[in-house]
Design a protein around this motif. Sequence first.
Motif, PDB file in Angstrom:
ATOM      1  N   LEU A 236      -1.562  -0.979  -4.041  1.00  0.00           N
ATOM      2  CA  LEU A 236      -2.774  -0.182  -3.828  1.00  0.00           C
ATOM      3  C   LEU A 236      -2.413   1.285  -3.593  1.00  0.00           C
ATOM      4  O   LEU A 236      -1.515   1.593  -2.813  1.00  0.00           O
TER       5      LEU A 236
ATOM      6  N   TRP B  54      -0.093  -7.621   4.278  1.00  0.00           N
ATOM      7  CA  TRP B  54      -0.248  -6.207   3.936  1.00  0.00           C
ATOM      8  C   TRP B  54       0.993  -5.424   4.351  1.00  0.00           C
ATOM      9  O   TRP B  54       1.391  -5.456   5.503  1.00  0.00           O
TER      10      TRP B  54
ATOM     11  N   GLU C 258       0.846  -1.194   0.000  1.00  0.00           N
ATOM     12  CA  GLU C 258       0.000   0.000   0.000  1.00  0.00           C
ATOM     13  C   GLU C 258       0.881   1.244   0.000  1.00  0.00           C
ATOM     14  O   GLU C 258       1.720   1.414   0.885  1.00  0.00           O
TER      15      GLU C 258
ATOM     16  N   SER D 277       0.113   5.193   2.966  1.00  0.00           N
ATOM     17  CA  SER D 277      -0.861   4.569   3.861  1.00  0.00           C
ATOM     18  C   SER D 277      -1.538   5.556   4.802  1.00  0.00           C
ATOM     19  O   SER D 277      -2.589   5.231   5.369  1.00  0.00           O
TER      20      SER D 277
ATOM     21  N   HIS E  10      -6.928   2.260   6.327  1.00  0.00           N
ATOM     22  CA  HIS E  10      -7.178   1.331   5.230  1.00  0.00           C
ATOM     23  C   HIS E  10      -6.471   0.003   5.451  1.00  0.00           C
ATOM     24  O   HIS E  10      -7.027  -1.063   5.171  1.00  0.00           O
TER      25      HIS E  10
END
Length: 211
Positions: A114, A67, A46, A49, A54
């Motif tokens: 992401l 993650w 990610e 962040s 999230h």
Amino acid sequence: MSLRLPDSGAETDVAGRRHAPSAARNAAPLADLLRDVLPASGRLLELASGTGQHAAALSAALPGWIWQPSEVNPALFASIRAWAQDAPRILPPIGLDAAQPGWAAPLGQWDAVLLVNLLHLIPQGAASTVLEGMAAALAPAGRAVIYGPFLRQGKTTSPGDAAFHADLQEQDPAIGYKELDWVSDRLAAAGLTLRCHTMPANNLALVATRG
């Protein structure tokens, strides 16, 4: 160019978790999207962040995924760690400025990358570097997911978006909503194929895959 952004008005609770209203609003729609477009398991990077909301909400919706949060602003690491305290699949945050060319090379390849609500807050040159790095960071069957507001044929899609875009450009003429076709062209130049998903509040989720 750095991705260091102005404070979003987030408040901090007694546990040290920062709460950004926009992250709270879009977490559920994003979770639904990621469940639809990602496989059952993998490793996700990610970018930007922020508060860590999230990472907590979306990793809970994707139990097969590891993650990796990242953030250019070390002052946000404490919040990210606080949100991840009871989530063993969330790795400690890493410092990363995705506006720096070549940022992806030291990180290896990921099954998903992401990016949420960032492109409209940075200049176009920085956005291009972010997109190029996202493509470089993907494993062969990986997916890049980009969420946020976009211009479509040079226009915003609602009065609220028009006002927000104008406000951003008043703060800094170099930032503001990016043209969807421009983003698509950058991803295509990196060898990715794009699918657009309509999201709440006139946002889009762009899911890019290789080939």
